[in-house]
Design a protein around this motif. Structure first.
Motif, mmCIF file in Angstrom:
data_model
loop_
_atom_site.group_PDB
_atom_site.id
_atom_site.type_symbol
_atom_site.label_atom_id
_atom_site.label_comp_id
_atom_site.label_asym_id
_atom_site.label_seq_id
_atom_site.Cartn_x
_atom_site.Cartn_y
_atom_site.Cartn_z
ATOM 1 N N THR A 85 0.851 -1.188 0.000
ATOM 2 C CA THR A 85 0.000 0.000 0.000
ATOM 3 C C THR A 85 0.886 1.236 0.000
ATOM 4 O OG1 THR A 85 -0.117 0.100 2.416
ATOM 5 C CG2 THR A 85 -1.778 -1.221 1.303
ATOM 6 N N GLU A 172 -6.414 6.327 2.173
ATOM 7 C CA GLU A 172 -5.706 5.178 2.725
ATOM 8 C C GLU A 172 -5.073 5.586 4.049
ATOM 9 O OE1 GLU A 172 -4.188 2.056 -0.385
ATOM 10 O OE2 GLU A 172 -3.279 3.989 -0.826
ATOM 11 N N ALA A 177 -5.136 0.330 5.691
ATOM 12 C CA ALA A 177 -4.955 0.252 4.235
ATOM 13 C C ALA A 177 -4.919 -1.187 3.722
ATOM 14 C CB ALA A 177 -3.680 0.986 3.831
ATOM 15 N N TYR A 180 -8.260 -3.106 2.226
ATOM 16 C CA TYR A 180 -8.985 -2.755 1.002
ATOM 17 C C TYR A 180 -8.062 -2.835 -0.215
ATOM 18 C CZ TYR A 180 -11.683 -0.942 4.878
ATOM 19 O OH TYR A 180 -12.339 -0.837 6.079
ATOM 20 N N PRO A 182 -5.763 -1.588 -2.735
ATOM 21 C CA PRO A 182 -4.944 -0.377 -2.584
ATOM 22 C C PRO A 182 -4.999 0.535 -3.804
ATOM 23 C CG PRO A 182 -3.543 -2.232 -3.137
ATOM 24 C CD PRO A 182 -4.931 -2.789 -2.961
ATOM 25 N N GLN A 183 -4.707 1.804 -3.554
ATOM 26 C CA GLN A 183 -4.523 2.760 -4.651
ATOM 27 C C GLN A 183 -3.110 2.591 -5.224
ATOM 28 O OE1 GLN A 183 -6.964 4.282 -5.810
ATOM 29 N NE2 GLN A 183 -8.241 5.294 -4.278
ATOM 30 N N ARG A 186 -7.080 0.465 -7.087
ATOM 31 C CA ARG A 186 -8.502 0.631 -6.802
ATOM 32 C C ARG A 186 -9.151 1.594 -7.789
ATOM 33 N NH1 ARG A 186 -10.072 3.835 -1.512
ATOM 34 N NH2 ARG A 186 -8.717 2.261 -0.581
#
Length: 277
Positions: A85, A172, A177, A180, A182-183, A186
């Motif tokens: 993350t 986040e 973090a 879910y 992660p960016q 996502r």
């Protein structure tokens, strides 16, 4: 097929070392045997510690093979390792191609797409997202092709990690973090599914039952079939109980039923770890 009955189980965490978790799986198996859905989907953490114990994955597969109906699988972090993350420490067991290959050699799949009752069902490996390994890019390329073939059908997405807590814009946070997708993966995933009629996102991972709708998309978190996590370790977000989720899909509609198998026990992570770990 005018109706499609699907049962979601998640976070089974199977290993020969933990008889309490095996007992909970057998109770779930008896429930499935009595109800006979068209398909069972395990949304990840099939095994207790796949990255270090191939036997855990093989044992988990053998128990699923004994189910009276077909089963499809997605990996969790306990099966192939975790994804990084933008905040927080690097995972102690990162997802790798080697871990994924080992999972595939036993389970046979880590993503899939099929049609039933007028719906398009998509299952994704959420643990390779944000890793930069080759299979992440390959999965996004594959997904683009599958969504192009949805052709207006409603879409149901299954994956191990929830997309987000409440909204796609959730920041986040270091403490959460890892729960879910992660960016920036996502954001890319949500943009891709924006091109189709996504109706359902079904996940696991958090070991809490939750069911909410954001805009027109229903988000269902399956509880673990194996154990719960004490409040001292994890804040309450939904309902902390073991169980499973049953779905009925018909053309252009679906129903969700939150259930527990008869005799299924709310085993606490700390209690079974101290006795059996």
């Amino acid at each position: 097929m005018s109706e499609f009955r699907l049962t979601q189980i998640s976070d089974t965490h199977l290993s020969r070392r933990f008889p309490g978790l095996i007992a909970n799986f057998h109770r779930v198996s008896a429930h499935i045997d009595a109800n006979r859905p068209d398909l069972v989907i395990n949304t990840g953490d099939v095994s207790f510690d796949g990255p270090t114990s191939r036997d855990d994955v093989e044992f988990a597969k053998s128990l699923h093979d004994a189910l009276p109906v077909a089963c499809r699988y997605l990996p969790g972090n306990h099966d192939i390792g975790d994804n990084p993350t933008a905040v927080g420490p690097a995972p102690s067991q990162p997802a790798t191609e080697a871990h994924r290959d080992s999972f595939l050699s036993i389970i046979g799949e880590d993503r899939w797409c099929f049609e039933a009752a007028g719906w398009c069902f998509v299952g994704l490996n959420s643990l390779i997202m944000n890793t930069g390994i080759a299979s992440e890019a390959a999965q996004f390329d594959w997904l683009e092709q599958q969504l192009a073939n949805a052709k207006g059908r409603p879409v149901a997405l299954f994956l191990h990690k929830p997309l987000f807590l409440n909204t796609p814009e959730d920041p986040e946070l270091e403490a959460s973090a890892i729960r879910y997708v992660p960016q920036p993966a996502r954001r890319r995933l949500i943009e891709m599914f924006g091109s189709v009629d996504l109706r359902l996102v079904a996940s696991g991972h958090v070991h809490q039952r939750r069911d909410f709708t954001f805009r027109h998309i229903r988000h269902v978190w399956s509880p673990s079939s194996a154990f719960i996590i004490a409040d001292a370790r994890q804040e309450v977000i939904g309902i902390k109980e073991t169980g499973l989720v049953e779905y009925r899909f018909a053309p252009d509609s679906f129903e969700v039923r939150h259930v527990r198998a008869r005799g299924q026990a709310d085993i606490d992570l700390d209690s079974f770890y101290s006795k059996e770990g």
